[in-house]
Motif scaffolding. Structure first.
Motif, PDB file in Angstrom:
ATOM      1  N   MET A   1      38.969  28.705  43.951  1.00 14.99           N
ATOM      2  CA  MET A   1      38.994  30.181  43.937  1.00 14.99           C
ATOM      3  C   MET A   1      40.002  30.681  44.979  1.00 14.99           C
ATOM      4  O   MET A   1      39.941  30.306  46.143  1.00 14.99           O
ATOM      5  N   GLU A   2      40.927  31.522  44.564  1.00 19.95           N
ATOM      6  CA  GLU A   2      41.937  32.000  45.494  1.00 19.95           C
ATOM      7  C   GLU A   2      41.345  33.019  46.458  1.00 19.95           C
ATOM      8  O   GLU A   2      40.248  33.562  46.241  1.00 19.95           O
ATOM      9  N   GLN A   3      42.087  33.285  47.556  1.00 17.96           N
ATOM     10  CA  GLN A   3      41.583  34.142  48.627  1.00 17.96           C
ATOM     11  C   GLN A   3      41.200  35.531  48.131  1.00 17.96           C
ATOM     12  O   GLN A   3      40.202  36.110  48.579  1.00 17.96           O
ATOM     13  N   LEU A   4      41.991  36.084  47.197  1.00 18.62           N
ATOM     14  CA  LEU A   4      41.697  37.415  46.684  1.00 18.62           C
ATOM     15  C   LEU A   4      40.348  37.437  45.969  1.00 18.62           C
ATOM     16  O   LEU A   4      39.556  38.372  46.142  1.00 18.62           O
ATOM     17  N   ASP A   5      40.069  36.413  45.183  1.00 21.39           N
ATOM     18  CA  ASP A   5      38.787  36.341  44.483  1.00 21.39           C
ATOM     19  C   ASP A   5      37.626  36.222  45.465  1.00 21.39           C
ATOM     20  O   ASP A   5      36.560  36.824  45.265  1.00 21.39           O
ATOM     21  N   ILE A   6      37.824  35.450  46.529  1.00 22.33           N
ATOM     22  CA  ILE A   6      36.775  35.294  47.545  1.00 22.33           C
ATOM     23  C   ILE A   6      36.481  36.629  48.218  1.00 22.33           C
ATOM     24  O   ILE A   6      35.313  37.000  48.416  1.00 22.33           O
ATOM     25  N   LEU A   7      37.545  37.356  48.571  1.00 20.11           N
ATOM     26  CA  LEU A   7      37.362  38.656  49.217  1.00 20.11           C
ATOM     27  C   LEU A   7      36.696  39.656  48.277  1.00 20.11           C
ATOM     28  O   LEU A   7      35.802  40.414  48.687  1.00 20.11           O
ATOM     29  N   MET A   8      37.106  39.665  47.001  1.00 20.32           N
ATOM     30  CA  MET A   8      36.503  40.595  46.046  1.00 20.32           C
ATOM     31  C   MET A   8      35.021  40.302  45.871  1.00 20.32           C
ATOM     32  O   MET A   8      34.221  41.225  45.688  1.00 20.32           O
ATOM     33  N   LEU A 183      47.254  50.461  44.497  1.00 14.87           N
ATOM     34  CA  LEU A 183      46.671  50.194  43.182  1.00 14.87           C
ATOM     35  C   LEU A 183      47.222  51.122  42.107  1.00 14.87           C
ATOM     36  O   LEU A 183      47.066  50.860  40.917  1.00 14.87           O
ATOM     37  N   SER A 184      47.843  52.202  42.520  1.00 15.08           N
ATOM     38  CA  SER A 184      48.537  53.056  41.552  1.00 15.08           C
ATOM     39  C   SER A 184      49.844  52.409  41.119  1.00 15.08           C
ATOM     40  O   SER A 184      50.181  52.377  39.931  1.00 15.08           O
ATOM     41  N   ASP A 185      50.586  51.874  42.091  1.00 15.30           N
ATOM     42  CA  ASP A 185      51.867  51.224  41.781  1.00 15.30           C
ATOM     43  C   ASP A 185      51.669  49.926  41.009  1.00 15.30           C
ATOM     44  O   ASP A 185      52.454  49.600  40.106  1.00 15.30           O
ATOM     45  N   ARG A 186      50.600  49.197  41.360  1.00 23.97           N
ATOM     46  CA  ARG A 186      50.382  47.891  40.742  1.00 23.97           C
ATOM     47  C   ARG A 186      48.882  47.663  40.556  1.00 23.97           C
ATOM     48  O   ARG A 186      48.216  47.047  41.388  1.00 23.97           O
ATOM     49  N   PRO A 187      48.304  48.176  39.472  1.00 18.36           N
ATOM     50  CA  PRO A 187      46.849  48.109  39.264  1.00 18.36           C
ATOM     51  C   PRO A 187      46.376  46.725  38.819  1.00 18.36           C
ATOM     52  O   PRO A 187      46.149  46.481  37.631  1.00 18.36           O
ATOM     53  N   VAL A 188      46.216  45.831  39.785  1.00 24.08           N
ATOM     54  CA  VAL A 188      45.845  44.450  39.453  1.00 24.08           C
ATOM     55  C   VAL A 188      44.344  44.195  39.584  1.00 24.08           C
ATOM     56  O   VAL A 188      43.858  43.158  39.133  1.00 24.08           O
ATOM     57  N   LEU A 189      43.602  45.118  40.213  1.00 27.31           N
ATOM     58  CA  LEU A 189      42.152  44.962  40.287  1.00 27.31           C
ATOM     59  C   LEU A 189      41.515  45.496  39.016  1.00 27.31           C
ATOM     60  O   LEU A 189      41.984  46.477  38.433  1.00 27.31           O
ATOM     61  N   THR A 190      40.431  44.862  38.593  1.00 27.73           N
ATOM     62  CA  THR A 190      39.680  45.404  37.465  1.00 27.73           C
ATOM     63  C   THR A 190      38.961  46.673  37.920  1.00 27.73           C
ATOM     64  O   THR A 190      38.829  46.938  39.131  1.00 27.73           O
ATOM     65  N   LEU A 217      44.872  44.492  51.313  1.00 28.17           N
ATOM     66  CA  LEU A 217      46.242  44.989  51.127  1.00 28.17           C
ATOM     67  C   LEU A 217      47.252  43.858  51.258  1.00 28.17           C
ATOM     68  O   LEU A 217      48.210  43.767  50.478  1.00 28.17           O
ATOM     69  N   SER A 218      47.031  42.990  52.230  1.00 34.47           N
ATOM     70  CA  SER A 218      47.931  41.856  52.420  1.00 34.47           C
ATOM     71  C   SER A 218      47.897  40.920  51.218  1.00 34.47           C
ATOM     72  O   SER A 218      48.945  40.470  50.731  1.00 34.47           O
ATOM     73  N   GLN A 222      50.717  39.780  47.957  1.00 33.39           N
ATOM     74  CA  GLN A 222      51.091  38.391  47.683  1.00 33.39           C
ATOM     75  C   GLN A 222      50.592  37.909  46.319  1.00 33.39           C
ATOM     76  O   GLN A 222      51.017  36.861  45.841  1.00 33.39           O
ATOM     77  N   SER A 223      49.684  38.663  45.711  1.00 24.36           N
ATOM     78  CA  SER A 223      49.015  38.195  44.507  1.00 24.36           C
ATOM     79  C   SER A 223      49.971  38.075  43.323  1.00 24.36           C
ATOM     80  O   SER A 223      50.886  38.892  43.154  1.00 24.36           O
ATOM     81  N   ASP A 224      49.727  37.050  42.499  1.00 27.42           N
ATOM     82  CA  ASP A 224      50.519  36.886  41.284  1.00 27.42           C
ATOM     83  C   ASP A 224      49.751  37.377  40.051  1.00 27.42           C
ATOM     84  O   ASP A 224      50.109  37.087  38.918  1.00 27.42           O
ATOM     85  N   ARG A 225      48.667  38.118  40.287  1.00 27.62           N
ATOM     86  CA  ARG A 225      47.941  38.714  39.164  1.00 27.62           C
ATOM     87  C   ARG A 225      48.852  39.668  38.408  1.00 27.62           C
ATOM     88  O   ARG A 225      49.649  40.399  39.004  1.00 27.62           O
ATOM     89  N   SER A 226      48.693  39.708  37.111  1.00 29.19           N
ATOM     90  CA  SER A 226      49.483  40.631  36.294  1.00 29.19           C
ATOM     91  C   SER A 226      48.766  41.969  36.213  1.00 29.19           C
ATOM     92  O   SER A 226      47.575  42.017  35.920  1.00 29.19           O
ATOM     93  N   PRO A 227      49.472  43.071  36.466  1.00 31.80           N
ATOM     94  CA  PRO A 227      48.835  44.384  36.348  1.00 31.80           C
ATOM     95  C   PRO A 227      48.539  44.728  34.898  1.00 31.80           C
ATOM     96  O   PRO A 227      49.231  44.289  33.987  1.00 31.80           O
ATOM     97  N   LYS A 228      47.478  45.506  34.703  1.00 32.73           N
ATOM     98  CA  LYS A 228      47.162  45.965  33.348  1.00 32.73           C
ATOM     99  C   LYS A 228      48.230  46.961  32.905  1.00 32.73           C
ATOM    100  O   LYS A 228      48.763  47.721  33.705  1.00 32.73           O
ATOM    101  N   ASN A 229      48.515  46.967  31.636  1.00 33.64           N
ATOM    102  CA  ASN A 229      49.512  47.922  31.150  1.00 33.64           C
ATOM    103  C   ASN A 229      49.115  48.558  29.827  1.00 33.64           C
ATOM    104  O   ASN A 229      49.929  49.173  29.153  1.00 33.64           O
ATOM    105  N   ALA A 230      47.837  48.365  29.415  1.00 37.80           N
ATOM    106  CA  ALA A 230      47.408  48.936  28.141  1.00 37.80           C
ATOM    107  C   ALA A 230      47.320  50.454  28.223  1.00 37.80           C
ATOM    108  O   ALA A 230      47.823  51.167  27.364  1.00 37.80           O
ATOM    109  N   MET A 231      46.691  50.959  29.273  1.00 36.08           N
ATOM    110  CA  MET A 231      46.519  52.405  29.407  1.00 36.08           C
ATOM    111  C   MET A 231      46.229  52.746  30.854  1.00 36.08           C
ATOM    112  O   MET A 231      45.456  52.064  31.536  1.00 36.08           O
ATOM    113  N   ARG A 232      46.847  53.817  31.352  1.00 41.14           N
ATOM    114  CA  ARG A 232      46.681  54.258  32.725  1.00 41.14           C
ATOM    115  C   ARG A 232      45.902  55.577  32.725  1.00 41.14           C
ATOM    116  O   ARG A 232      46.250  56.501  31.998  1.00 41.14           O
TER     117      ARG A 232
END
Length: 379
Positions: A1-8, A183-190, A217-218, A222-232
């Motif tokens: 599990m990557e660090q971002l997942d652990i923090l979430m 998260l507005s510029d790059r909405p990678v969190l669910t 924020l850090s 660094q995350s390589d998650r892909s941002p959602k792009n279906a609908m904003r």
């Protein structure tokens, strides 16, 4: 599990199990005071070495509170009273309730009889805020709250400690605004993850939560998650923390790129400024607040703020999450919808209730929103 997942997962654990967090504070010998929505002066509590603990209710069936409230009243206030009567807040030294709407006024009066062993401290705010008189009125009420807190908890207030707490809260505000922009510029969190970040702040020391936000924020950079792009979308309303609803947003690939939620970003728009004695400065902070359904605004500038946010963040639609039987929000909805239509922005409304057990209507409503967006995008 990557660090971002652990923090979430840490954010989600706190947001989903606040009772564990409260028991931890009590086991450390700390005093905990419940803070009902919205705009309780948490800085005062923090400065007195008291833990401010957010009370926004829960998604539960209302039983005992029905003997105090009619069915047609905000389910947030109903569920807060239900939890109090069920013993969920045992160990709290007091509950602080502002009187910014009729439902909150009823909550305070009913609390005195339904949960008498947890003292009720009222917080009365002026609705006409933009005057020196409003500042002094707020100051006098803050002073009375401080007297009540000192009597109930035995803790002491000082202007010096308040100044330090105001600085801590200003820094937390800044970090939450930075996260919102990120998260507005790059909405990678669910949607579920994003909500957990905001909701966890109700139940945590702001110093610790600020550290977690800095780490988040850090990691997001660094995350390589892909941002959602279906609908904003931009969300607006009082609260939208129901996990089933949020999961539906994720199911349809809908990205929340900004919010005007009372339980989320509205909390962090205004900082305290250092001009006078700290308590006067904190009082002045409230007079500068606005763009909210429970704060008097003759010109209803909230609608303009939502439209500007939607345009700036290239949102496909504004989603109004309507708390059932919330009169202030229902009054604002017509104005928001007209402002969005005038600006050529779709405005979609769904209704939520703390007692909801089925979400078929919400499912259909969101499906319609997404399919309409797809059609318009293809055209």
């Amino acid at each position: 599990m990557e660090q971002l997942d652990i923090l979430m997962k840490k954010f989600q654990d706190v947001s989903e199990h606040p009772e564990v967090q409260m028991k931890s504070y009590l086991s450390q010998g700390k005093k905990v005071v419940g803070c009902a929505p919205v705009y309780t002066p948490e800085e005062i509590l923090h400065s007195m070495n008291i833990v401010p603990f957010g009370l926004w209710g829960a998604d539960i069936e209302i039983e005992k509170a029905k003997s105090y409230f009619p069915a047609f009243i905000c389910s947030i206030t109903q569920s807060i009273l239900e939890l109090g009567m069920n013993g969920s807040y045992e160990g709290m030294s007091a509950i602080l309730i502002p009187s910014l709407c009729d439902s909150l006024k009823c909550l305070g009066e009913n609390w005195k009889y339904a949960v008498p062993h947890i003292p009720f401290i009222p917080m009365v705010y002026p609705q006409n805020r933009n005057s020196r008189g409003a500042k002094m009125y707020t100051h006098s009420n803050y002073s009375r709250v401080i007297e009540d807190l000192e009597k109930i908890t035995g803790e002491k207030f000082s202007q010096e400690s308040l100044a330090k707490s105001m600085g801590i809260y200003n820094e937390h505000n800044r970090l939450m605004r930075e996260l919102d922009e990120c998260l507005s510029d790059r909405p990678v969190l669910t949607a579920v993850e994003r909500s957990a970040v905001y909701k966890s702040a109700y139940f945590m020391d702001k110093e610790i939560h600020s550290q977690w936000i800095q780490e988040l924020l850090s990691l997001l950079k660094q995350s390589d998650r892909s941002p959602k792009n279906a609908m904003r979308i931009i969300t607006t309303g009082i609260i939208s923390d129901n996990k089933t609803f949020l999961s539906l947003l994720d199911q349809y690939g809908i990205a929340v790129v900004g919010d005007d939620m009372a339980s989320e970003s509205r909390q962090y728009r205004v900082d305290s400024e250092r001009k006078d004695l700290p308590l006067l400065d904190l009082s002045e902070k409230f007079t500068r607040m606005g763009h909210c359904s429970v704060l008097f605004d003759e010109e209803k500038k909230r609608a303009d703020l939502i439209v500007s946010m939607a345009i700036e963040r290239k949102a496909d639609a504004v989603l109004v999450v309507m708390t059932k039987f919330c009169d202030p929000e229902e009054f604002d909805y017509v104005i928001i919808k007209k402002a969005c239509e005038k600006a050529g922005i779709r405005c979609h409304m769904i209704e939520q209730d703390r007692q909801m057990s089925t979400f078929e209507q919400t499912h259909t409503s969101l499906q319609t929103l997404v399919e309409t967006n797809n059609i318009l995008t293809e055209v």
